[in-house]
Structures are given as C-alpha cells and as structure tokens.
Motif scaffolding. Structure first.
Motif, mmCIF file in Angstrom:
data_model
loop_
_atom_site.group_PDB
_atom_site.id
_atom_site.type_symbol
_atom_site.label_atom_id
_atom_site.label_comp_id
_atom_site.label_asym_id
_atom_site.label_seq_id
_atom_site.Cartn_x
_atom_site.Cartn_y
_atom_site.Cartn_z
ATOM 1 N N ILE A 95 -15.453 24.914 -14.325
ATOM 2 C CA ILE A 95 -15.519 24.632 -13.034
ATOM 3 C C ILE A 95 -14.076 24.245 -12.440
ATOM 4 N N SER A 98 -12.332 20.116 -10.079
ATOM 5 C CA SER A 98 -12.948 18.977 -10.928
ATOM 6 C C SER A 98 -12.537 17.707 -10.654
ATOM 7 N N GLY A 103 -17.623 18.883 -7.911
ATOM 8 C CA GLY A 103 -17.074 19.437 -9.239
ATOM 9 C C GLY A 103 -16.784 18.490 -10.308
ATOM 10 N N HIS A 104 -16.312 17.206 -9.873
ATOM 11 C CA HIS A 104 -16.505 16.134 -11.025
ATOM 12 C C HIS A 104 -17.521 15.720 -11.484
ATOM 13 N N ALA A 107 -19.113 18.432 -13.844
ATOM 14 C CA ALA A 107 -18.360 18.317 -15.049
ATOM 15 C C ALA A 107 -18.964 17.290 -15.946
ATOM 16 N N ALA A 119 -13.110 22.036 -17.317
ATOM 17 C CA ALA A 119 -12.826 21.513 -15.974
ATOM 18 C C ALA A 119 -11.280 21.709 -15.188
#
Length: 394
Positions: A95, A98, A103-104, A107, A119
């Motif tokens: 990803i 992240s 994205g964060h 993950a 990540a």
C-alpha cells in the motif's frame, strides 16, 4: 382462486422446482460459509428469490412460476458470485501513501484481517509510521517510499521481493496522492499541475510497472485509488481531477491488457471522505502565496484579492461536508483484492451517485447547470461583481 404449490400435484415440473430450490439453497449456504464478510446480505439475497419463486408458482401456475423462479435464482446467483471472497491466507499487499488517510486506515484494516502488509510511507519516522508500528502486528513492514523517487521505488521492490520470494505479491494498492490547492484552473500555477501528475499519476505508473513482475507470479490484483473528480468534471479540481482521470484511464487499459496474465485491475473512485488529503494550514499558506505571486496582474485584478483569499476558506470548510467513516472505501478495496470476480470500478460514497448519474445520463448543459447551482454559494470574481452592478444600475 389461488392453488398453493404441491410438487406431487404439479408433476415433473413441480419436482424440478423443488430440485432447483434445494440446489440454490445449498449453493447459498456454501457461499455464506466461505465468505468472511457480508453474510447478512447473502442470506437476504438467498431468501428473496426463493420466496418470490414460490409465490409465483402458487399464483401463476407451475410453468410460468418456474420460469420466474429460475430467472430470479439466476440474478441472485450472479450477485452471490460477486460476494464470494478468497481466503486471506498468507497474501501480501503493498500500500502506498500509508502515512495518513485511506492508506493508513487500509494498512491497519488489512493487517487486522491477517494480510502481510507492506506499508509505504513518505516519512518512515513520522507520526503515521509510528502509529502503524504501535497498532499493527509483526506481519506489517514499513517501507520508505516516495512514489516520485525512482530509487526508493526500486529499493522497496527489492525488499518486498526478498520477503515474498517465489510466492509473489498478491496486491498493489496505489493510494498515494495529493490534492494541491483547489482553485480555478486559470489561477493554478503549472507547477501544481505537474506536482499532481507526478504523484497521482506518474508515481502510480512507476510503482505498477516496477511491481508487476511480482503480481504476475501470484496472478494477483492491482488496485488504483482514483477519485470522483477523475470521473466527472468538478470546479476547482482541474489539476487534481486531470491527474486522477489519467489514473482511471490507465487502470482501464491495464485491466484489459493484464487479464491475459490472470492479473485483475480495479479503480476506486471515492467521494466525500475525510482523509486529510487537503493538507495543513501551513501548506495552504505556502500554496496560496505561490498562487497569488505567480498570477499576471490583469488576472489578479479580474478575480480580486477578496476572491483569491477566499479560496482558502473553501479548504477550511471542506472536512465538514466529508464523511469521517472510511469503511465503504476499505470494503471496496477488500472486495477488489479478494473477490473471485472483482469489479473494474468501485464508487464508494453517498455523494457520488447523483452527480455521476446526471453526468452520464443527461445533456452536458444540464450537468453544468446542476454543478453551478451546487457552487452558487461560492464568491464571485471582482470583475463579474462589477459588471453585474453596472447592469443593475442601467
């Protein structure tokens, strides 16, 4: 008079109906058992055609009722086949972007489901990376990954290759993106257009091309995070929308070309989610200053400082109109990664359907009129205010 269904009284067709019902029921139960999510929807979609079919058989007779019943089972089966998800197992997913936002959250979500997550973060020592280290399992690996830096992309590829070895990489989620400064296309400096294209488009292309050899080994998935602004024209998103439109077209072409390798490609077009992509107040001040300083004098005079300074207030109020719950986006990405038959395009977000439908189904002048009414509360450039005042006086 209604004659209720009795297989004995209705002969071979009646027993055929019973057989189809039993077969469909077994299929639904197996589907629900294999699918880790969405069991409630599966049960609803299984009961509806059965009830509809039996009702039609009772009211319309065995022949017509059986046709309606079989049709409803076929439609329901097509839906159910799209809900079947593959087991997570030891699937590995990369990803990008992240540090924050989607994205964060993605993950964390995929890690909680048992994926091996790589990540990619812009700052390996930043708060986002530290939070991932604290909250996630040992399966998650952090990668220093600026998607505009070819050297970092190559280094990330070598690290991922070393860990996945011959099994390959199951998924790549190109999520890294920037918004830039939302303003009229005429006002945006060319550097903003270039910056959006570098991160949102060329960065995704670089990552995709680099990691495709690993996806080919696993016959995996490529998922590109585009935007509703990449599918329909929206005021103040000329740079961002153009870059996301390029990414959406790239996704479509790659979906066609990579299908022969067994790689499935999906584009996600979220709308109206609070992700933090608009940046910080310091970033806004810097971009606002750059925008104003690079404007030709006649353009600055036509728009007026009041209009230009009011652009930042649009950014300040943007989060209030966005949904803080990212679950629809996360579920869309999960489906794209694990579904046996993933969609080519996902549009999570309640705000996407109305403007998208109007853009696709109505004349362009009507869509433009609709958008202008949506933006009617926005400030008016000074030259237009002056001309309106003069016309009223005359």
């Amino acid at each position: 008079m209604i004659t209720f269904f009795n297989p004995t009284c209705n002969g071979p067709l009646g027993w055929l109906c019973v057989g189809i019902t039993a077969l469909f029921g077994v299929t639904v139960l197996c589907t629900a058992k294999r699918s880790p999510v969405g069991k409630e929807n599966i049960l609803v979609w299984s009961l509806l055609p059965v009830l509809l079919g039996l009702l039609c058989v009772a009211m319309l007779g065995t022949g017509v009722g059986l046709v309606v019943f079989c049709t409803s089972c076929l439609v329901s089966s097509m839906y159910l086949s799209s809900t079947v998800l593959l087991p997570v197992g030891d699937k590995a997913v990369l990803i990008t972007g992240s540090d924050t936002g989607i994205g964060h959250a993605l993950a964390k979500y995929l890690d909680s489901l048992g994926f091996v997550v790589f990540a990619g973060v812009l700052n390996k020592d930043g708060p986002g990376a530290k939070e991932l280290r604290r909250a996630c399992s040992q399966r998650l690996s952090l990668l220093q990954l600026d998607v505009t830096n070819a050297k970092q992309v190559k280094e990330a590829f070598l690290k991922v290759s070393e860990k996945v070895q011959n099994t390959g990489l199951w998924g790549v989620v190109n999520n890294a993106g920037i918004l830039g400064f939302p303003a009229d296309g005429e006002l945006l400096p060319v550097s903003t257009y270039r910056m959006c294209m570098e991160v949102n488009f060329f960065g995704a292309v670089e990552v995709s091309k680099t990691f495709l050899s690993l996806l080919r080994k696993s016959r995996g998935r490529l998922v590109n995070m585009s935007s509703m602004a990449g599918g329909i024209p929206l005021p103040r998103y000329a740079a961002y929308g153009a870059s996301k439109a390029a990414l959406a077209m790239f996704s479509g072409v790659m979906r066609q070309e990579l299908s022969k390798w067994g790689i499935k490609v999906a584009a996600i077009h979220p709308s109206g989610f609070r992700t933090g992509i608009q940046g910080t107040s310091d970033m806004w001040d810097k971009q606002e200053k750059e925008l104003i300083e690079n404007l030709p004098e006649d353009t600055r005079h036509a728009y007026g400082d009041e209009y230009l300074l009011g652009l930042k207030s649009y950014l300040l109020h943007m989060p209030a109109y966005c949904d803080a719950n990212l679950s629809p986006v996360l579920n869309a990405v999960l489906h794209a990664l694990l579904a046996k038959r993933p969609h080519g395009l996902y549009t999570p977000g309640k705000g996407a359907y109305l403007p998208l439908c109007i853009f696709c189904c109505f004349p362009l002048w009507f869509y433009d009129f609709f958008i202008s009414k949506m933006m009617s509360s926005q400030p008016v450039p000074r030259a237009l205010r002056t001309s309106e005042a003069e016309s009223k006086n005359h």
